[in-house]
Design a protein around this motif. Structure first.
Motif, PDB file in Angstrom:
ATOM      1  N   GLU A  92     -48.454 -59.710 -61.850  1.00 11.54           N
ATOM      2  CA  GLU A  92     -47.622 -60.099 -60.718  1.00 11.54           C
ATOM      3  C   GLU A  92     -47.973 -59.186 -59.552  1.00 11.54           C
ATOM      4  N   VAL A  93     -48.184 -59.772 -58.390  1.00 11.81           N
ATOM      5  CA  VAL A  93     -48.624 -59.029 -57.215  1.00 11.81           C
ATOM      6  C   VAL A  93     -47.596 -59.179 -56.091  1.00 11.81           C
ATOM      7  N   LEU A  94     -47.350 -58.087 -55.387  1.00 10.38           N
ATOM      8  CA  LEU A  94     -46.523 -58.083 -54.194  1.00 10.38           C
ATOM      9  C   LEU A  94     -47.459 -57.914 -53.010  1.00 10.38           C
ATOM     10  N   LEU A  95     -47.473 -58.879 -52.093  1.00  7.22           N
ATOM     11  CA  LEU A  95     -48.366 -58.868 -50.936  1.00  7.22           C
ATOM     12  C   LEU A  95     -47.558 -58.634 -49.669  1.00  7.22           C
ATOM     13  N   ILE A 145     -47.059 -55.310 -59.506  1.00  9.42           N
ATOM     14  CA  ILE A 145     -45.661 -55.021 -59.823  1.00  9.42           C
ATOM     15  C   ILE A 145     -45.273 -55.550 -61.206  1.00  9.42           C
ATOM     16  N   THR A 146     -46.261 -55.811 -62.049  1.00 12.38           N
ATOM     17  CA  THR A 146     -46.012 -56.370 -63.370  1.00 12.38           C
ATOM     18  C   THR A 146     -45.088 -55.496 -64.202  1.00 12.38           C
ATOM     19  N   ALA A 147     -45.361 -54.192 -64.253  1.00 10.36           N
ATOM     20  CA  ALA A 147     -44.544 -53.285 -65.074  1.00 10.36           C
ATOM     21  C   ALA A 147     -43.118 -53.203 -64.540  1.00 10.36           C
ATOM     22  N   ARG A 148     -42.982 -53.154 -63.238  1.00 10.36           N
ATOM     23  CA  ARG A 148     -41.640 -53.086 -62.647  1.00 10.36           C
ATOM     24  C   ARG A 148     -40.820 -54.312 -62.985  1.00 10.36           C
ATOM     25  N   LEU A 149     -41.430 -55.481 -62.882  1.00 14.12           N
ATOM     26  CA  LEU A 149     -40.713 -56.715 -63.203  1.00 14.12           C
ATOM     27  C   LEU A 149     -40.343 -56.768 -64.678  1.00 14.12           C
ATOM     28  N   ALA A 150     -41.211 -56.271 -65.539  1.00 16.25           N
ATOM     29  CA  ALA A 150     -40.925 -56.255 -66.975  1.00 16.25           C
ATOM     30  C   ALA A 150     -39.725 -55.351 -67.272  1.00 16.25           C
ATOM     31  N   GLN A 151     -39.613 -54.230 -66.585  1.00 21.80           N
ATOM     32  CA  GLN A 151     -38.486 -53.322 -66.772  1.00 21.80           C
ATOM     33  C   GLN A 151     -37.187 -53.959 -66.297  1.00 21.80           C
TER      34      GLN A 151
END
Length: 67
Positions: A34-37, A59-65
């Motif tokens: 997942e990318v934040l642009l 932001i993949t790890a942040r979204l998973a948390q």
């Protein structure tokens, strides 16, 4: 999502400030991230748009948390 990303960059080139834009991206290794642009307009001394700075953040790890 290619069209949506292009639209964000086009808006910045037109002088419109853009909000953060999230989208999925498939890497060369076929992993989904997942990318934040964020696209920010760069202007010269007269205020003319001369370019865009685009920053993409994984932001993949942040979204998973958050889930």
């Amino acid at each position: 999502f290619k069209t949506a990303v292009q639209a964000v960059l086009d808006q910045a080139l037109a002088g419109e400030e853009t909000d953060n834009f999230e989208f999925p991206l498939i890497t060369k290794g076929r992993a989904r991230i997942e990318v934040l642009l964020n696209a920010t307009t760069r202007r010269d001394e007269q205020g003319n748009v001369i370019g865009v700075v685009g920053i993409g953040q994984d932001i993949t790890a942040r979204l998973a948390q958050e889930r």
